[in-house]
Design a protein around this motif. Sequence first.
Motif, short mmCIF file in Angstrom:
data_model
loop_
_atom_site.label_atom_id
_atom_site.label_comp_id
_atom_site.label_asym_id
_atom_site.label_seq_id
_atom_site.Cartn_x
_atom_site.Cartn_y
_atom_site.Cartn_z
N ILE A 99 16.68 33.34 40.77
CA ILE A 99 17.20 34.71 40.77
C ILE A 99 18.61 34.75 40.26
N GLN A 100 19.04 35.56 38.99
CA GLN A 100 20.49 35.52 38.73
C GLN A 100 20.70 37.08 38.94
N THR A 101 21.66 37.33 39.86
CA THR A 101 22.09 38.71 39.97
C THR A 101 23.49 38.85 39.63
N ARG A 102 23.73 39.96 39.07
CA ARG A 102 25.06 40.30 38.45
C ARG A 102 25.80 40.92 39.67
N ARG A 103 27.28 40.28 39.55
CA ARG A 103 28.34 40.92 40.47
C ARG A 103 28.92 42.09 40.05
N PRO A 104 29.29 43.18 40.93
CA PRO A 104 30.02 44.29 40.36
C PRO A 104 31.20 43.77 39.64
N PRO A 105 31.69 44.46 38.85
CA PRO A 105 32.85 44.17 37.87
C PRO A 105 34.26 43.81 38.98
N GLN A 106 34.23 44.80 40.27
CA GLN A 106 35.41 44.71 40.92
C GLN A 106 35.46 43.29 41.77
N ALA A 107 34.11 42.69 41.71
CA ALA A 107 34.13 41.38 42.89
C ALA A 107 34.57 40.29 41.82
N THR A 108 34.61 40.38 40.47
CA THR A 108 34.83 39.25 39.52
C THR A 108 36.54 39.27 39.25
N ARG A 109 37.11 40.49 39.75
CA ARG A 109 38.50 40.32 39.42
C ARG A 109 39.19 39.62 40.33
N GLY A 110 38.60 39.45 41.63
CA GLY A 110 39.29 38.73 42.59
C GLY A 110 40.25 39.63 43.47
N GLY A 111 40.01 40.83 43.61
CA GLY A 111 40.98 41.85 44.46
C GLY A 111 40.25 43.33 44.39
N VAL A 112 40.91 43.99 45.27
CA VAL A 112 40.67 45.25 45.56
C VAL A 112 41.53 46.02 45.07
N ASP A 113 41.43 47.06 44.22
CA ASP A 113 42.19 48.02 43.49
C ASP A 113 42.31 49.25 44.24
N ILE A 114 43.22 49.43 45.16
CA ILE A 114 43.48 50.74 45.95
C ILE A 114 44.81 51.34 45.83
N ARG A 115 44.51 52.33 45.12
CA ARG A 115 45.90 53.09 44.92
C ARG A 115 46.02 54.38 46.00
N LEU A 116 47.06 54.53 46.73
CA LEU A 116 47.03 55.70 47.53
C LEU A 116 48.23 56.84 47.03
N PRO A 117 48.09 57.91 47.30
CA PRO A 117 48.83 59.07 46.85
C PRO A 117 50.31 58.75 47.45
#
Length: 69
Positions: free
Chosen positions: A5-23
Amino acid sequence: MSAPIQTRRPPQATRGGVDIRLPWWAVALPVLAFVALLLLILNPADAHAAAEQPAIAHLLERVEQLTAR
């Protein structure tokens, strides 16, 4: 025979990091609270004087000062 079974990874998981922006206030408010508490620790006489005055009277004085400007 089972097929792999091939599952797709979410696009964020393939970038290699988490993009969090705080105000800006999410950083400024904890810093402001820390500085205020630090000042109270360094000069506890001010904290004692503020505790003797009722909060409502202090608030009304502030409102009066702001409206007088």
